[in-house]
Design a protein around this motif. Structure first.
Motif, PDB file in Angstrom:
ATOM      1  N   LYS A 137       5.854   9.005  24.362  1.00  0.00           N
ATOM      2  CA  LYS A 137       5.687   9.412  22.953  1.00  0.00           C
ATOM      3  C   LYS A 137       4.216   9.652  22.634  1.00  0.00           C
ATOM      4  O   LYS A 137       3.722   9.250  21.579  1.00  0.00           O
ATOM      5  N   PHE A 138       3.540  10.300  23.569  1.00  0.00           N
ATOM      6  CA  PHE A 138       2.110  10.556  23.395  1.00  0.00           C
ATOM      7  C   PHE A 138       1.879  11.321  22.088  1.00  0.00           C
ATOM      8  O   PHE A 138       2.504  12.340  21.829  1.00  0.00           O
ATOM      9  N   GLY A 139       0.980  10.831  21.249  1.00  0.00           N
ATOM     10  CA  GLY A 139       0.679  11.521  19.992  1.00  0.00           C
ATOM     11  C   GLY A 139       1.463  10.982  18.804  1.00  0.00           C
ATOM     12  O   GLY A 139       1.215  11.396  17.672  1.00  0.00           O
ATOM     13  N   GLU A 140       2.377  10.047  19.031  1.00  0.00           N
ATOM     14  CA  GLU A 140       3.123   9.482  17.892  1.00  0.00           C
ATOM     15  C   GLU A 140       2.140   8.794  16.944  1.00  0.00           C
ATOM     16  O   GLU A 140       1.284   8.029  17.378  1.00  0.00           O
ATOM     17  N   PHE A 141       2.314   9.111  15.673  1.00  0.00           N
ATOM     18  CA  PHE A 141       1.353   8.664  14.657  1.00  0.00           C
ATOM     19  C   PHE A 141       1.888   7.435  13.939  1.00  0.00           C
ATOM     20  O   PHE A 141       2.979   7.473  13.377  1.00  0.00           O
ATOM     21  N   ALA A 179       0.822  -1.208   0.000  1.00  0.00           N
ATOM     22  CA  ALA A 179       0.000   0.000   0.000  1.00  0.00           C
ATOM     23  C   ALA A 179       0.853   1.254   0.000  1.00  0.00           C
ATOM     24  O   ALA A 179       0.555   2.222  -0.681  1.00  0.00           O
ATOM     25  N   GLN A 180       1.962   1.220   0.750  1.00  0.00           N
ATOM     26  CA  GLN A 180       2.739   2.446   0.892  1.00  0.00           C
ATOM     27  C   GLN A 180       3.501   2.814  -0.367  1.00  0.00           C
ATOM     28  O   GLN A 180       3.521   3.963  -0.763  1.00  0.00           O
ATOM     29  N   SER A 181       4.106   1.807  -0.998  1.00  0.00           N
ATOM     30  CA  SER A 181       5.006   2.140  -2.089  1.00  0.00           C
ATOM     31  C   SER A 181       4.250   2.711  -3.280  1.00  0.00           C
ATOM     32  O   SER A 181       4.793   3.455  -4.055  1.00  0.00           O
ATOM     33  N   SER A 182       2.943   2.392  -3.409  1.00  0.00           N
ATOM     34  CA  SER A 182       2.223   2.883  -4.572  1.00  0.00           C
ATOM     35  C   SER A 182       1.686   4.296  -4.349  1.00  0.00           C
ATOM     36  O   SER A 182       1.126   4.887  -5.228  1.00  0.00           O
ATOM     37  N   THR A 183       1.836   4.821  -3.164  1.00  0.00           N
ATOM     38  CA  THR A 183       1.267   6.127  -2.878  1.00  0.00           C
ATOM     39  C   THR A 183       2.297   6.989  -2.157  1.00  0.00           C
ATOM     40  O   THR A 183       2.804   6.589  -1.114  1.00  0.00           O
ATOM     41  N   PRO A 184       2.638   8.169  -2.686  1.00  0.00           N
ATOM     42  CA  PRO A 184       3.577   9.016  -1.965  1.00  0.00           C
ATOM     43  C   PRO A 184       2.998   9.400  -0.612  1.00  0.00           C
ATOM     44  O   PRO A 184       1.797   9.615  -0.490  1.00  0.00           O
ATOM     45  N   SER A 185       3.850   9.454   0.410  1.00  0.00           N
ATOM     46  CA  SER A 185       3.307   9.681   1.742  1.00  0.00           C
ATOM     47  C   SER A 185       2.970  11.162   1.946  1.00  0.00           C
ATOM     48  O   SER A 185       3.535  12.054   1.335  1.00  0.00           O
ATOM     49  N   ALA A 186       2.000  11.406   2.847  1.00  0.00           N
ATOM     50  CA  ALA A 186       1.599  12.769   3.169  1.00  0.00           C
ATOM     51  C   ALA A 186       2.687  13.426   4.012  1.00  0.00           C
ATOM     52  O   ALA A 186       3.617  12.766   4.463  1.00  0.00           O
ATOM     53  N   ASP A 187       2.560  14.751   4.238  1.00  0.00           N
ATOM     54  CA  ASP A 187       3.533  15.434   5.106  1.00  0.00           C
ATOM     55  C   ASP A 187       3.579  14.727   6.439  1.00  0.00           C
ATOM     56  O   ASP A 187       2.561  14.240   6.911  1.00  0.00           O
ATOM     57  N   PRO A 188       4.769  14.725   7.083  1.00  0.00           N
ATOM     58  CA  PRO A 188       4.822  14.057   8.381  1.00  0.00           C
ATOM     59  C   PRO A 188       3.890  14.759   9.373  1.00  0.00           C
ATOM     60  O   PRO A 188       3.627  15.951   9.251  1.00  0.00           O
ATOM     61  N   LEU A 189       3.410  13.977  10.304  1.00  0.00           N
ATOM     62  CA  LEU A 189       2.489  14.516  11.300  1.00  0.00           C
ATOM     63  C   LEU A 189       3.120  14.279  12.665  1.00  0.00           C
ATOM     64  O   LEU A 189       2.958  13.221  13.257  1.00  0.00           O
ATOM     65  N   PRO A 190       3.918  15.270  13.167  1.00  0.00           N
ATOM     66  CA  PRO A 190       4.641  15.035  14.420  1.00  0.00           C
ATOM     67  C   PRO A 190       3.695  14.930  15.608  1.00  0.00           C
ATOM     68  O   PRO A 190       2.570  15.445  15.576  1.00  0.00           O
ATOM     69  N   ALA A 191       4.200  14.280  16.670  1.00  0.00           N
ATOM     70  CA  ALA A 191       3.390  14.037  17.862  1.00  0.00           C
ATOM     71  C   ALA A 191       2.856  15.342  18.456  1.00  0.00           C
ATOM     72  O   ALA A 191       1.712  15.412  18.913  1.00  0.00           O
ATOM     73  N   THR A 192       3.689  16.398  18.411  1.00  0.00           N
ATOM     74  CA  THR A 192       3.236  17.672  19.004  1.00  0.00           C
ATOM     75  C   THR A 192       2.012  18.205  18.270  1.00  0.00           C
ATOM     76  O   THR A 192       1.081  18.728  18.868  1.00  0.00           O
ATOM     77  N   GLN A 193       2.041  18.028  16.946  1.00  0.00           N
ATOM     78  CA  GLN A 193       0.909  18.527  16.151  1.00  0.00           C
ATOM     79  C   GLN A 193      -0.356  17.714  16.449  1.00  0.00           C
ATOM     80  O   GLN A 193      -1.445  18.257  16.573  1.00  0.00           O
ATOM     81  N   ILE A 194      -0.172  16.393  16.551  1.00  0.00           N
ATOM     82  CA  ILE A 194      -1.331  15.522  16.865  1.00  0.00           C
ATOM     83  C   ILE A 194      -1.901  15.941  18.220  1.00  0.00           C
ATOM     84  O   ILE A 194      -3.119  16.040  18.388  1.00  0.00           O
ATOM     85  N   HIS A 195      -1.008  16.190  19.164  1.00  0.00           N
ATOM     86  CA  HIS A 195      -1.439  16.569  20.509  1.00  0.00           C
ATOM     87  C   HIS A 195      -2.302  17.826  20.449  1.00  0.00           C
ATOM     88  O   HIS A 195      -3.391  17.897  21.025  1.00  0.00           O
ATOM     89  N   GLN A 196      -1.802  18.792  19.681  1.00  0.00           N
ATOM     90  CA  GLN A 196      -2.523  20.062  19.536  1.00  0.00           C
ATOM     91  C   GLN A 196      -3.891  19.846  18.873  1.00  0.00           C
ATOM     92  O   GLN A 196      -4.906  20.391  19.306  1.00  0.00           O
ATOM     93  N   MET A 197      -3.889  19.005  17.827  1.00  0.00           N
ATOM     94  CA  MET A 197      -5.151  18.742  17.115  1.00  0.00           C
ATOM     95  C   MET A 197      -6.154  18.023  18.021  1.00  0.00           C
ATOM     96  O   MET A 197      -7.352  18.311  18.007  1.00  0.00           O
ATOM     97  N   LEU A 198      -5.630  17.080  18.829  1.00  0.00           N
ATOM     98  CA  LEU A 198      -6.526  16.347  19.745  1.00  0.00           C
ATOM     99  C   LEU A 198      -7.167  17.320  20.729  1.00  0.00           C
ATOM    100  O   LEU A 198      -8.361  17.245  21.024  1.00  0.00           O
TER     101      LEU A 198
END
Ligand code: ATP
Ligand code: MG
Length: 464
Positions: free
Chosen positions: A177-181, A24-43
């Motif tokens: 590593k709270f928020g690690e995606f 699945a991964q190799s056929s699709t370029p990955s999205a921008d990284p989503l760091p844990a701090t950002q996930i935390h903020q979004m949550l």
């Protein structure tokens, strides 16, 4: 065909080895990284501080027990789409019961219910909020469409047993590593590109319910089948995979489908996926059928609005509409599917055509009510769906449901016996006549009923 048993190093041997494997991964370029701090903020923004504190609490307790916890599946998908608060599922790399019980003991007011049969637990908070906990596991399918054999596993292996890349993402709750995606199969990119992609080539054969789950996700989130996944769907249908699925499992998925708000869109998609035969033979004209389904949904909403406490199997209404012209196909399916109220559907299908003409001829309100009474509740609503809301038939059916069906005779069996009538079938007939007289407005209370019985010669004119 059975699948190779996965190993810890290579969670699913089909993923990276052999021809035809789907990476699945190799056929699709990955999205921008989503760091844990950002996930935390979004949550924090989306789910609020109170829930975030609860998640931190669970993460800490799970880590102390050496059993890391993750947000997983649909709630991560919905979170990334900023959808309203979803049901929250947690995956635990270890003893679910221990984590749930420790949370219950240490977190104020949380109650834990453990289900040993499924190895799952529910944590309920005093404000009604609840979380589902399940153990990370890997599944092995002994035969196509069979129920899987399950083994405990780590989160990476747990993710690959899932249905689609968009449902195979996780967020760590571990304090370190709270928020690690975790998104090993490119679910976020697929979500951005609105693609539905399975995780390995055997996915639909292992579990064909995924096909119908996928169809629901496609409709709910406007997703397209990714090209190789479409090929796998076609292959699974060529192998007649649904014939291997039990009626109960198939019906459960179809029922969820029928419960979709956008059911007409789902039925159109059903056609595009070549899946009409699951529900019924492909209709010659789809549009008029979809219009009736829309009307059926209106009648269902009308009913729930007026009778919020009364049970109605919405799916039975929709099936009656879908099978109106093909009772023979309905009979075949009802033989296998455990549809609530299913036993009435066939009777209704045979009676529905007669009702409109009989209603037109009915001379008394009681005769009208008897006709409606000869149908089940789903059958009535299915018939109303054939007419506009303003039609006299719709008005008659709604009037029956709102007013007539609740009317009772002012005198019951006990009253009649106290008046000297003997128990037995004759008494039943008298009660029926009294009920009709009430519907026709000839009687309205005990006294007018008593006088009516005297006029009919059922009671003597001078009573002791
Ligand atoms: P919904 O919003 O409808 O609840 P969901 O993705 O949360 O969507 P659930 O049925 O609650 O769906 O399942 C939770 C998760 O379990 C899914 O996201 C998926 O990862 C996994 N899952 C459920 N059913 C299957 C299945 N048949 N095969 C593989 N994975 C599944
Ligand atoms: Mg869910």
């Amino acid at each position: 065909m059975t699948t190779d048993r996965p190993t810890a190093i290579n969670p699913d041997p089909r993923i990276s080895m052999g021809e035809g494997s789907l990476d699945a991964q190799s056929s699709t370029p990955s999205a921008d990284p989503l760091p844990a701090t950002q996930i935390h903020q979004m949550l924090q923004q989306q789910w609020g501080d109170a829930l975030l504190r609860r998640l931190h609490g669970i993460g800490r307790i799970a880590a102390n027990l050496g059993t890391p916890a993750y947000l997983v599946g649909g709630c991560v998908r919905d979170f990334l789409q900023n959808h309203p608060m979803p049901d929250i599922d947690l995956a635990i790399e270890g003893d679910v019961r221990a984590v749930a019980e420790a949370c219950s003991a240490e977190l104020s007011g949380a109650q834990c219910t453990y289900h040993p049969h499924f190895g799952t637990a529910i944590l309920r908070y005093p404000d009604g909020f609840q979380l589902d906990l399940a153990r990370c596991r890997i599944e092995h399918y002994p035969a196509p469409a069979a129920l899987p054999e399950v083994q405990p596993a780590a989160i990476q292996a747990d993710l690959i047993r899932r249905d689609f890349t968009i449902n195979a993402m996780a967020i760590s709750l571990d304090p370190e590593k709270f928020g690690e995606f975790l998104d090993p199969y490119g679910g976020r990119t697929d979500l951005q590109r609105r693609l539905l992609r399975v995780l390995h080539p055997h996915s639909f054969l292992d579990d064909p319910t995924r096909i119908l789950r996928g169809l629901r996700f496609a409709v709910r989130f406007q997703l397209q089948l990714e090209a190789s996944t479409r090929g796998l769907l076609e292959e699974a249908l060529t192998q007649n995979i649904f014939a291997r699925l039990s009626g109960a499992r198939l019906w459960r998925e179809l029922k969820y489908l029928l419960e979709l708000t956008d059911l007409p869109a789902a039925l159109e998609e059903l056609g595009a996926w070549q899946l009409w035969p699951l529900l019924r033979p492909t209709p010659l004209e789809v549009e008029p059928l979809l219009a009736k389904i829309r009307r059926g949904q209106q009648e269902i909403h009308w009913f729930h609005r007026h009778f919020p406490d009364e049970k109605l199997c919405d799916a039975a209404v929709l099936l009656t509409i879908l099978w109106r012209d093909i009772p023979w196909a309905a009979e075949k399916r009802l033989h296998y599917w455990p549809v609530t109220d299913g036993r009435y559907i066939l009777n209704d299908l045979h009676r529905l055509s007669e009702i409109p003409a009989a209603l037109a001829k009915a001379s008394h309100p009681s005769a009208v009510a008897q006709l409606w009474e000869s149908l089940s509740l789903p059958g009535i609503l299915a018939l109303l769906a054939e007419y506009p809301e303003t039609d006299t038939i719709t008005k008659s059916g709604r009037y029956y449901l709102l007013k007539q069906r609740g009317l009772t005779s002012p005198l019951n069996g006990k009253d009649l016996q106290a008046m000297g009538l003997a128990p037995g079938p004759q008494l039943g007939k008298v009660l029926r006549h009294l009920h009709d007289a009430r519907l026709d407005g000839t009687i309205k209370d005990k006294e007018t009923a008593r006088q009516w019985l005297i006029r009919q010669g059922i009671l003597p004119s001078i009573q002791p």
